[in-house]
Design a protein around this motif. Structure first.
Motif, PDB file in Angstrom:
ATOM      1  N   VAL A 125      -4.679  30.836  -3.643  1.00  0.00           N
ATOM      2  CA  VAL A 125      -4.409  32.095  -2.960  1.00  0.00           C
ATOM      3  C   VAL A 125      -3.091  31.978  -2.198  1.00  0.00           C
ATOM      4  O   VAL A 125      -2.942  31.116  -1.328  1.00  0.00           O
ATOM      5  N   PHE A 126      -2.146  32.831  -2.537  1.00  0.00           N
ATOM      6  CA  PHE A 126      -0.851  32.834  -1.866  1.00  0.00           C
ATOM      7  C   PHE A 126      -0.751  34.062  -0.976  1.00  0.00           C
ATOM      8  O   PHE A 126      -0.760  35.200  -1.460  1.00  0.00           O
ATOM      9  N   ARG A 127      -0.666  33.824   0.315  1.00  0.00           N
ATOM     10  CA  ARG A 127      -0.392  34.875   1.286  1.00  0.00           C
ATOM     11  C   ARG A 127       0.807  34.468   2.136  1.00  0.00           C
ATOM     12  O   ARG A 127       1.777  35.186   2.241  1.00  0.00           O
ATOM     13  N   GLU A 128       0.732  33.260   2.713  1.00  0.00           N
ATOM     14  CA  GLU A 128       1.835  32.763   3.539  1.00  0.00           C
ATOM     15  C   GLU A 128       3.004  32.268   2.669  1.00  0.00           C
ATOM     16  O   GLU A 128       4.157  32.334   3.088  1.00  0.00           O
ATOM     17  N   GLN A 129       2.700  31.753   1.486  1.00  0.00           N
ATOM     18  CA  GLN A 129       3.731  31.158   0.632  1.00  0.00           C
ATOM     19  C   GLN A 129       4.095  32.031  -0.562  1.00  0.00           C
ATOM     20  O   GLN A 129       4.663  31.548  -1.541  1.00  0.00           O
ATOM     21  N   THR A 130       3.792  33.313  -0.482  1.00  0.00           N
ATOM     22  CA  THR A 130       4.104  34.199  -1.601  1.00  0.00           C
ATOM     23  C   THR A 130       5.604  34.227  -1.890  1.00  0.00           C
ATOM     24  O   THR A 130       6.026  34.226  -3.060  1.00  0.00           O
ATOM     25  N   GLU A 131       6.421  34.252  -0.847  1.00  0.00           N
ATOM     26  CA  GLU A 131       7.869  34.322  -1.053  1.00  0.00           C
ATOM     27  C   GLU A 131       8.394  33.062  -1.739  1.00  0.00           C
ATOM     28  O   GLU A 131       9.297  33.132  -2.582  1.00  0.00           O
ATOM     29  N   GLU A 132       7.835  31.899  -1.380  1.00  0.00           N
ATOM     30  CA  GLU A 132       8.249  30.658  -2.040  1.00  0.00           C
ATOM     31  C   GLU A 132       7.876  30.689  -3.516  1.00  0.00           C
ATOM     32  O   GLU A 132       8.672  30.287  -4.375  1.00  0.00           O
ATOM     33  N   LEU A 133       6.668  31.153  -3.809  1.00  0.00           N
ATOM     34  CA  LEU A 133       6.238  31.262  -5.210  1.00  0.00           C
ATOM     35  C   LEU A 133       7.129  32.239  -5.961  1.00  0.00           C
ATOM     36  O   LEU A 133       7.565  31.965  -7.089  1.00  0.00           O
ATOM     37  N   ARG A 134       7.416  33.365  -5.330  1.00  0.00           N
ATOM     38  CA  ARG A 134       8.243  34.391  -5.947  1.00  0.00           C
ATOM     39  C   ARG A 134       9.641  33.851  -6.281  1.00  0.00           C
ATOM     40  O   ARG A 134      10.153  34.040  -7.384  1.00  0.00           O
ATOM     41  N   ALA A 135      10.242  33.150  -5.321  1.00  0.00           N
ATOM     42  CA  ALA A 135      11.602  32.640  -5.511  1.00  0.00           C
ATOM     43  C   ALA A 135      11.658  31.587  -6.612  1.00  0.00           C
ATOM     44  O   ALA A 135      12.559  31.608  -7.471  1.00  0.00           O
TER      45      ALA A 135
END
Length: 263
Positions: A125-135
């Protein structure tokens, strides 16, 4: 393990009749466990006297609820119309999905059936690290720009470079504030869990879209696999982008007739 309380057992034989593993037998008017099984829980669910328990290995009897048609069944009309009217959501509000909503979506996955009750689906589950995953995902995805051969090795037809907008900084996740990746060595188990999770999301007013591009990319990309923490046998089976919809659909859509053979 399966534990049968002899004091409560009425010897009706319901557990024996419903045990696929033939692990329960009624002798002298009382049910007993005669061998180990795969803990499907049917004996717990079918016992009219509440004499059977599953204990150990993470099982919690606190999960068990009584069957009440008023709260455990949905009418066929509502179920079918929910399926007809669900849409893949690609426009999301900026606000984060409530943690309690995500937890209920995960519960729908947890209680989904798995082959031989393997329960071998896990969830990232990505909530805090969504931007890292996205990048990271977009960085790796953009390496395929202009390379038809490399693209086709990961995304076979009918996918093509012409369908991809590499100028979109979030082509993959559509600006969703949360992402769930299902991981399993068994594709069907994870797919079934994902379908149930999506229906739960719909009931909560949470929009979902399956990101097949990311799943195929993750299957071949070691940087992404390392970021996800996947082991050699792990497979990212589905990727669900989640968020509250920033679009309203007013009706269902037509579908082609089902291809069915009655035999």
């Amino acid at each position: 393990m399966v534990i049968i309380n002899e004091a409560l057992c009425i010897g009706c034989g319901a557990c024996e009749a419903d045990c696929l593993a033939r692990a329960v037998r009624v002798t002298d008017g009382k049910a007993g466990v005669i061998k180990d099984c795969f803990h499907c829980g049917h004996c717990v669910a079918v016992c009219p006297a509440e004499a059977v328990r599953l204990e150990g290995d993470g099982y919690r009897m606190e999960d068990v609820i009584p069957f009440d048609p008023a709260v455990c069944r949905v009418s066929p009309e509502v179920m079918l119309n929910t399926i007809k009217c669900r849409r893949s959501i690609r426009q999301f509000e900026k606000r984060q999905v409530k943690r309690e909503d995500v937890e209920r979506i995960l519960e729908a996955g947890r209680f989904s059936p798995t082959g031989s009750n393997s329960q071998n689906v896990s969830y990232l589950v990505f909530r805090e690290q969504t931007e890292e995953l996205r990048a990271l995902a977009m960085e790796e995805f953009r390496k395929l720009e202009g390379d038809e051969e490399a693209f086709a090795q990961i995304f076979p037809p009918p996918m093509s470079l012409s369908r991809v907008d590499f100028s979109d900084d979030d082509f993959l996740f559509k600006g969703a504030p949360a992402v769930i990746v299902t991981v399993s060595p068994h594709m069907v188990n994870a797919a079934v869990a994902s379908a149930n999770m999506e229906l739960m999301a719909v009931s909560l007013g949470v929009g979902v879209v399956y990101i097949g591009f990311f799943v195929r990319l993750a299957a071949k990309n070691e940087r992404i696999r390392a970021f996800l923490g996947l082991g050699p046998q792990d497979q990212a089976v589905t990727c669900l982008s989640l968020g509250y919809p920033n679009v309203s659909y007013r009706r269902s859509v037509p579908r082609k007739p089902a291809r069915v053979q009655w035999r």
